[in-house]
Structures are given as C-alpha cells and as structure tokens.
Design a protein around this motif. Structure first.
Motif, PDB file in Angstrom:
ATOM      1  N   ALA A 161      42.356  63.285 105.147  1.00  0.00           N
ATOM      2  CA  ALA A 161      42.043  62.386 106.253  1.00  0.00           C
ATOM      3  C   ALA A 161      41.699  63.242 107.449  1.00  0.00           C
ATOM      4  CB  ALA A 161      43.246  61.507 106.553  1.00  0.00           C
ATOM      5  N   CYS A 162      40.615  62.906 108.157  1.00  0.00           N
ATOM      6  CA  CYS A 162      40.191  63.797 109.251  1.00  0.00           C
ATOM      7  C   CYS A 162      41.145  63.668 110.428  1.00  0.00           C
ATOM      8  CB  CYS A 162      38.756  63.524 109.662  1.00  0.00           C
ATOM      9  SG  CYS A 162      38.434  61.862 110.171  1.00  0.00           S
ATOM     10  N   ARG A 211      46.768  56.836 105.089  1.00  0.00           N
ATOM     11  CA  ARG A 211      46.049  58.098 105.298  1.00  0.00           C
ATOM     12  C   ARG A 211      46.937  59.249 104.861  1.00  0.00           C
ATOM     13  NH1 ARG A 211      44.597  56.230 111.191  1.00  0.00           N
ATOM     14  NH2 ARG A 211      42.480  55.472 110.876  1.00  0.00           N
ATOM     15  N   GLU A 218      41.121  61.311  95.846  1.00  0.00           N
ATOM     16  CA  GLU A 218      39.813  61.881  96.173  1.00  0.00           C
ATOM     17  C   GLU A 218      39.562  61.842  97.667  1.00  0.00           C
ATOM     18  OE1 GLU A 218      36.511  60.333  94.023  1.00  0.00           O
ATOM     19  OE2 GLU A 218      37.411  60.874  92.104  1.00  0.00           O
ATOM     20  N   ASN A 219      40.013  60.788  98.328  1.00  0.00           N
ATOM     21  CA  ASN A 219      39.746  60.628  99.754  1.00  0.00           C
ATOM     22  C   ASN A 219      41.039  60.238 100.474  1.00  0.00           C
ATOM     23  OD1 ASN A 219      38.901  59.972 102.283  1.00  0.00           O
ATOM     24  ND2 ASN A 219      37.266  58.608 101.632  1.00  0.00           N
ATOM     25  N   GLY A 220      41.555  61.153 101.272  1.00  0.00           N
ATOM     26  CA  GLY A 220      42.824  60.918 101.963  1.00  0.00           C
ATOM     27  C   GLY A 220      42.735  59.899 103.077  1.00  0.00           C
ATOM     28  N   ASN A 221      41.521  59.475 103.437  1.00  0.00           N
ATOM     29  CA  ASN A 221      41.380  58.511 104.524  1.00  0.00           C
ATOM     30  C   ASN A 221      41.879  57.123 104.151  1.00  0.00           C
ATOM     31  OD1 ASN A 221      40.264  59.708 106.895  1.00  0.00           O
ATOM     32  ND2 ASN A 221      38.487  60.198 105.646  1.00  0.00           N
ATOM     33  N   SER A 222      41.903  56.830 102.875  1.00  0.00           N
ATOM     34  CA  SER A 222      42.301  55.497 102.452  1.00  0.00           C
ATOM     35  C   SER A 222      42.854  55.572 101.030  1.00  0.00           C
ATOM     36  CB  SER A 222      41.090  54.567 102.529  1.00  0.00           C
ATOM     37  OG  SER A 222      41.469  53.281 102.143  1.00  0.00           O
ATOM     38  N   VAL A 223      44.159  55.519 100.934  1.00  0.00           N
ATOM     39  CA  VAL A 223      44.815  55.653  99.636  1.00  0.00           C
ATOM     40  C   VAL A 223      45.640  54.391  99.381  1.00  0.00           C
ATOM     41  CG1 VAL A 223      46.281  57.122  98.215  1.00  0.00           C
ATOM     42  CG2 VAL A 223      45.022  58.125 100.122  1.00  0.00           C
ATOM     43  N   VAL A 247      45.496  65.951  97.241  1.00  0.00           N
ATOM     44  CA  VAL A 247      44.444  65.320  98.031  1.00  0.00           C
ATOM     45  C   VAL A 247      43.231  66.251  98.065  1.00  0.00           C
ATOM     46  CG1 VAL A 247      43.836  64.412 100.296  1.00  0.00           C
ATOM     47  CG2 VAL A 247      46.147  64.101  99.433  1.00  0.00           C
ATOM     48  N   THR A 248      42.094  65.758  97.584  1.00  0.00           N
ATOM     49  CA  THR A 248      40.878  66.591  97.560  1.00  0.00           C
ATOM     50  C   THR A 248      40.203  66.608  98.934  1.00  0.00           C
ATOM     51  OG1 THR A 248      40.611  65.646  95.366  1.00  0.00           O
ATOM     52  CG2 THR A 248      38.890  67.108  96.134  1.00  0.00           C
ATOM     53  N   LEU A 249      39.979  65.418  99.508  1.00  0.00           N
ATOM     54  CA  LEU A 249      39.387  65.337 100.837  1.00  0.00           C
ATOM     55  C   LEU A 249      40.448  64.759 101.780  1.00  0.00           C
ATOM     56  CD1 LEU A 249      36.871  65.416 102.726  1.00  0.00           C
ATOM     57  CD2 LEU A 249      36.453  63.078 102.043  1.00  0.00           C
TER      58      LEU A 249
END
Lengths: 144, 106
Positions: A141-142, A110, A58-63, A137-139
């Motif tokens: 990592a920025c 990330r 859901e969130n690529g910033n922290s997997v 990955v839905t969102l």
C-alpha cells in the motif's frame, strides 16, 4: 546564519532537525504492548476466532479480510485486528449489538508490507482468543 | 455526501440471520502519504461506522487508516419484526451520513 555560528549552535544541540525521526513501521513489540493493554491481564489463547486473509497478497492497497468468532453473538465483547508491519498497527475494532446475526465482519484493508496480521476476540467473560496470518505482500500500500 | 451502495434483502425470515453488504465511496486518506512538495496530506477517513435495526444496535466499528479506500463491509443481521436498517458513518471532518433500508420480516 553564518557557517561558523551554525556549527557552534549545532554542536550545542540548539539546531533541531526539521522533521522528527519516526519509524516507518510499527514493530511486533508495539503490537504486543497494544494486545497486553487490550487483554487487561487475561491469558491469550489460540482458537475460537478465525481470521481469513490470503497468504499471498498481490496488492496491499486492498486486501479482503473476514474475521469471525465461533461463539454466540452475545458472548463476544469485541474483535480487534492489528497489522504488525503497518505504520499504524490498529486496523479495526468491532462490537456487536443484540441485532447482530453472527459475530462476523468482512472488509478490505491496507497492508504496507509482508507481515503478520493478528485478530483478537475479547469475550464477555473476559477471556481473550487470537488468530494470526503470516502473509506476503507483493505490491505494498503506498505510504510515500 | 458520499455515494453509498447497499445490498440488503427486501424480505427476511424471522430470527434467521441475513447478510448485509455496503460499499462507501470515500478516499480514506490515511495521513501517511506526502504530496509532490513533501508536505503530509492530512488524514481524512471514516472513523466510525454504526449499524442499527429499529434503533437497536447491530454492530459498531471503529475504523483506522488501515481500512482500504472505498470501504466495504459485510456482516449478518437478525430481525424479529419488519423495520428499518440504518447505517451511519462519521468521518474526520465531522460529516455524519445515514443510509436507511427497510426490511420486511415474515
């Protein structure tokens, strides 16, 4: 600079672009080259190493990721993780010492996009083992 | 100095692996992002993590910008005698920090 002069210069290639054009993501070929360098001639086989990652992120910033090897600690030389779709594909390299309880590490990574993540375990006898996970990955990592 | 949370058992059995968890408060700036003016924000990550027990290595990790902000690690340690678990990390600015926890082995 006068417009005409600029046109002449750009025609001769003397005006260089301000920022070099660089691909945003690594490519599977880049990662393959890194893996070939790591394997140093050894054949890459499936098995022994286990890469635990969620298939839907859901969130690529922290997997959350766990890599483990089905072997005694002393037999494992290093574990490497590569993410094909990240701007910089190398994620992690771990080596274990005599006081490690198991050839296993868990961390959080990330991920820039939906991609394949590859784990390579290099053994003390020179053999290389791999495992990979295709994930969505839905969102992302920025990076911007 | 950054804030570090560790989870290490105070007591362990001889020769039996026990789990260690560690959470470091660090932005892990990847060097890929740009600020409002379009300038690249310089990379600033923890690039190396080493854990030792009584001076003998447990593991050594090279970290890259793909490690998430506020890095978390979990791994197994095995001990033959009571001693000190030391976790050392180095960041891009050359700052080295060590966290130590003592473990009693029975």
């Amino acid at each position: 600079m006068q417009r005409r002069r600029f046109l002449i210069l750009s025609g001769t290639g003397l005006v260089v672009p301000l920022a070099p054009v660089r691909p945003v993501h690594a490519t599977p070929a880049d990662v393959a080259a890194l893996i070939v360098e790591l394997a140093a001639g050894a054949e890459l086989r499936d098995g022994r190493v286990k890469l635990d990652l969620p298939v839907m992120v859901e969130n690529g910033n922290s997997v959350g990721m766990t890599v483990s090897v089905d072997a005694p600690v002393a037999d494992v030389q290093s574990i490497d993780v590569f993410a094909e779709g990240n701007p910089l594909p190398h994620v992690l390299r771990v080596r274990f010492g005599p006081n490690a309880g198991a050839p296993r590490i868990a961390t959080r990574i990330r991920l820039a996009t939906s991609q394949t993540v590859i784990a390579i375990a290099k053994m003390a006898d020179g053999t290389c083992w791999c495992d990979s996970v295709d994930l969505l990955v839905t969102l992302a990592a920025c990076i911007d | 100095m950054v804030r570090v949370l560790t989870n290490v058992p105070k007591q362990a059995k001889r020769g039996e692996p026990f789990d260690v968890k560690l959470l470091i408060s660090h932005p892990m700036e990847s060097g890929q992002r740009r600020d409002a003016m379009g300038a690249t924000i310089p990379r600033s990550i923890i690039n190396s993590f080493v854990c030792t027990y009584n001076g003998q290595e447990v593991l050594r990790a090279d970290l890259f910008p793909a490690i998430a902000a506020n890095p978390f690690f979990s791994f197994a340690v095995v001990a033959q005698e009571s001693g000190m678990l030391a976790m050392t990390f180095t960041d891009d600015n050359g700052i080295v920090q060590t966290e130590t926890v003592s473990v009693a082995v029975e």
